[in-house]
Write an enzyme that holds these catalytic residues in place. Structure first.
Site, PDB file in Angstrom:
ATOM      1  N   ASP A  33       0.853  -1.181   0.000  1.00 52.89           N
ATOM      2  CA  ASP A  33       0.000   0.000   0.000  1.00 52.89           C
ATOM      3  C   ASP A  33       0.897   1.243   0.000  1.00 52.89           C
ATOM      4  OD1 ASP A  33      -1.755   2.036   0.576  1.00 52.89           O
ATOM      5  OD2 ASP A  33      -2.781   0.958   2.198  1.00 52.89           O
ATOM      6  N   LYS A  65       2.564  13.480 -17.539  1.00 54.77           N
ATOM      7  CA  LYS A  65       1.458  14.414 -17.679  1.00 54.77           C
ATOM      8  C   LYS A  65       0.160  13.683 -17.323  1.00 54.77           C
ATOM      9  CE  LYS A  65      -0.310  14.315 -22.407  1.00 54.77           C
ATOM     10  NZ  LYS A  65      -1.542  13.670 -22.154  1.00 54.77           N
ATOM     11  N   HIS A  78       5.914  13.081 -23.826  1.00 53.53           N
ATOM     12  CA  HIS A  78       6.603  12.184 -24.760  1.00 53.53           C
ATOM     13  C   HIS A  78       6.840  12.847 -26.125  1.00 53.53           C
ATOM     14  CE1 HIS A  78       2.591  11.141 -26.345  1.00 53.53           C
ATOM     15  NE2 HIS A  78       3.198  10.581 -27.377  1.00 53.53           N
ATOM     16  N   LYS A 133      10.221  12.689 -29.191  1.00 54.42           N
ATOM     17  CA  LYS A 133      10.022  12.176 -30.559  1.00 54.42           C
ATOM     18  C   LYS A 133      11.124  12.680 -31.474  1.00 54.42           C
ATOM     19  CE  LYS A 133       5.000  11.685 -30.720  1.00 54.42           C
ATOM     20  NZ  LYS A 133       4.581  10.596 -31.566  1.00 54.42           N
ATOM     21  N   GLU A 141      -6.263  12.620 -35.220  1.00 55.78           N
ATOM     22  CA  GLU A 141      -6.265  11.181 -34.914  1.00 55.78           C
ATOM     23  C   GLU A 141      -7.561  10.605 -35.465  1.00 55.78           C
ATOM     24  OE1 GLU A 141      -3.622  10.774 -30.906  1.00 55.78           O
ATOM     25  OE2 GLU A 141      -5.612  11.628 -30.622  1.00 55.78           O
ATOM     26  N   ASP A 194      -5.459  17.509 -22.731  1.00 60.74           N
ATOM     27  CA  ASP A 194      -4.793  16.252 -23.082  1.00 60.74           C
ATOM     28  C   ASP A 194      -3.586  16.482 -23.999  1.00 60.74           C
ATOM     29  OD1 ASP A 194      -4.506  13.417 -23.160  1.00 60.74           O
ATOM     30  OD2 ASP A 194      -5.589  13.331 -25.065  1.00 60.74           O
ATOM     31  N   HIS A 250       1.707  18.763 -25.541  1.00 62.73           N
ATOM     32  CA  HIS A 250       2.379  18.365 -26.786  1.00 62.73           C
ATOM     33  C   HIS A 250       2.442  19.514 -27.815  1.00 62.73           C
ATOM     34  CE1 HIS A 250       1.981  14.549 -24.966  1.00 62.73           C
ATOM     35  NE2 HIS A 250       0.885  14.115 -25.566  1.00 62.73           N
ATOM     36  N   LYS A 309      -9.901  14.153 -32.086  1.00 60.76           N
ATOM     37  CA  LYS A 309     -10.135  12.709 -32.209  1.00 60.76           C
ATOM     38  C   LYS A 309     -11.179  12.511 -33.310  1.00 60.76           C
ATOM     39  CE  LYS A 309      -7.926  11.480 -28.274  1.00 60.76           C
ATOM     40  NZ  LYS A 309      -6.636  10.772 -28.328  1.00 60.76           N
TER      41      LYS A 309
END
Ligand code: BG6
Length: 459
Positions: A87, A140, A170, A174, A208, A227, A232, A318
């Protein structure tokens, strides 16, 4: 200056979770295969598991997300792997971790856990002595807005100095995003035109062609702006717009980047269109009356000598027609318009899924007429298949103690400051059909500069 020392143990909290499964085990295998990883790997979770189960989980992760199991690397990983089950609220979990650290003096702790668990884990890392000499990696989202980002940093700073904090975005790991820096600053021909005198507008599209892929509960708390835009896409804006990092001082790149964020005017509702794809509210985990955006288009203005008057249009969504992330820098038209129909030149930088650099030029149309027509020279095209994964690269950097490609606290806060005023329901969320480029209001947003450049699917 003391030499930066490499980490001597790798600890990851959330070892049985999704992020470890999708990203961390594959990155570890890749590092082992490259021959530059040989230190204890200690997974921590509270799942009632033992080491054998974690090894099985690692195998399944590599099969599904690591390009397959490499027998030699997997054997090595199994030999390095240890596991602490307990825990996070119980000090004895951290005593067990201390025992497993077996004298390591510079451990790296990766918090692959929900941010709500950070305070308790950070506190116990400090109290148990596991944080001594250590670095910490956090994922993030870095907060939900400016105030919570500040609070999150304050929590982490109760135990870790900012120089020991590595915030993973991330996108910064790249290949194609790092190439923005090389392309911009290693090419003399770009510098004279890379400013308001020659650049008409800049566009960034992150499209996307899939929805929320079972992450409805997470996504409905976030939305496209939190997001991917605040992190990004802002990183990309930073690399495109920053001044040359003219010294070898280790913080030069991050210093220049944060300056850009501070020069961006706080976004007004009139410069934002939010959309939601039809059917989103039926996704598992999504509220039936959700007003969270799955698409955002915005216009940023940068108050700097270089960029004054040049709009930066940004779009992320999206359920778009394609999956591609692309930057288009449109140059002003040349004076003799009778020679060229249509717009002037552009530079197209495709950042994903493949890397492309295209130069839009005018070339004479064959025949009598002395006029040009637009065409594009594809200067670079690299397929992503052999790319070192962003996680592998960033974990390697964190273990080596190189913070350059991690989000610094001041930059995170400056990026939040840009969008803080339009979070939530400051603007309506407009429906758009799956497989389209978002609501009509966004489609016309860039009309004054010739409209959006829609990326095409990679072949
Ligand atoms: C993540 C977001 O950070 O980035 C996802 O949470 C998004 O919603 C993903 O799909 C995109 O990353 P990439 O590397 O596939 O462009």
């Amino acid at each position: 200056m003391t030499a930066v020392q490499a980490s001597d143990a790798f600890v990851f909290f959330g070892a049985t979770g999704d992020l470890a499964y999708k990203k961390i085990f594959p990155a570890l295998q890749a590092m082992i295969r490259r021959g530059n990883f040989d230190l204890p790997v200690i997974g921590v979770a509270w799942s009632g598991w033992g080491l054998d189960q974690l090894r099985q989980r690692a195998r399944a992760s590599l099969e599904e997300h690591g390009g397959g199991v490499n027998a030699a690397a997997f054997d090595k990983l199994c030999g390095l792997l240890r596991y602490v089950d307990g825990d996070y609220r119980d000090p004895s979990t951290f005593d067990a971790l201390k025992t497993q650290l077996a004298g390591a003096t510079r451990p790296l702790h990766y918090l692959a856990i929900p941010p709500s668990m950070f305070p308790v884990v950070v506190k116990h890392l400090g109290a148990s002595g596991c944080a001594d000499g250590a670095r910490v990696v956090v994922e993030k989202p870095f907060g939900r807005d400016l105030a919570s980002a500040k609070a999150l940093s304050a929590t982490i700073h109760t135990v870790f100095d900012e120089s020991a904090v590595f915030r993973i975005d991330h996108y910064l790991g790249k290949e194609a995003v790092q190439n923005l820096l090389v392309f911009r600053f290693a090419n003399t021909f770009l510098e004279p035109i890379w400013n308001r005198n020659y650049v008409d507008s800049v566009q960034i599209t992150m499209a996307e062609d899939f929805g929320v892929q079972g992450r409805g509960a997470f996504y409905d708390e976030a939305g496209a702006i939190r997001d991917v835009v605040q992190n990004h896409l802002m990183q990309i804006v930073g690399f495109l717009a920053m001044e040359p990092p003219a010294t070898t001082y280790q913080e030069a790149i991050r210093d220049e980047q944060v300056k850009v964020f501070r020069q961006i005017r706080p976004l007004k509702p009139t410069n934002l269109v939010r959309g939601q794809f039809v059917g989103y509210r039926k996704e598992p985990g999504v509220a039936k009356d959700s007003s969270v955006e799955t698409f955002a288009a915005l216009r940023l203005e940068i108050d700097s000598w270089r960029w004054d008057g040049v709009p930066f249009f940004i779009r992320a969504g999206k359920s778009m027609p394609v999956t591609a992330t692309e930057v288009v820098v449109d140059l002003k038209r040349p004076p003799l318009t009778r020679l060229a129909r249509g717009s002037g030149n552009h530079l197209r930088l495709r950042l994903g899924p493949d890397l492309q650099i295209g130069l839009g030029v005018q070339v004479k149309i064959e025949g009598d007429a002395m006029v040009g027509a637009p065409t594009e020279l594809l200067m670079v095209h690299q397929h992503a298949c052999d790319e070192m994964s962003a996680y592998e690269r960033l974990l390697g950097d964190a273990m080596a103690g190189d913070p350059t490609m991690f989000a610094r606290q001041d930059a995170v806060e400056a990026a939040w400051a840009v969008i803080d005023g339009v979070l939530g329901d400051a603007t309506p969320v407009l429906p758009y059909d799956v497989g389209t480029w978002g609501p009509d209001a966004s489609v016309h947003m860039a009309d004054a500069v010739g409209g959006w450049n829609n990326p095409v699917q990679s072949s």
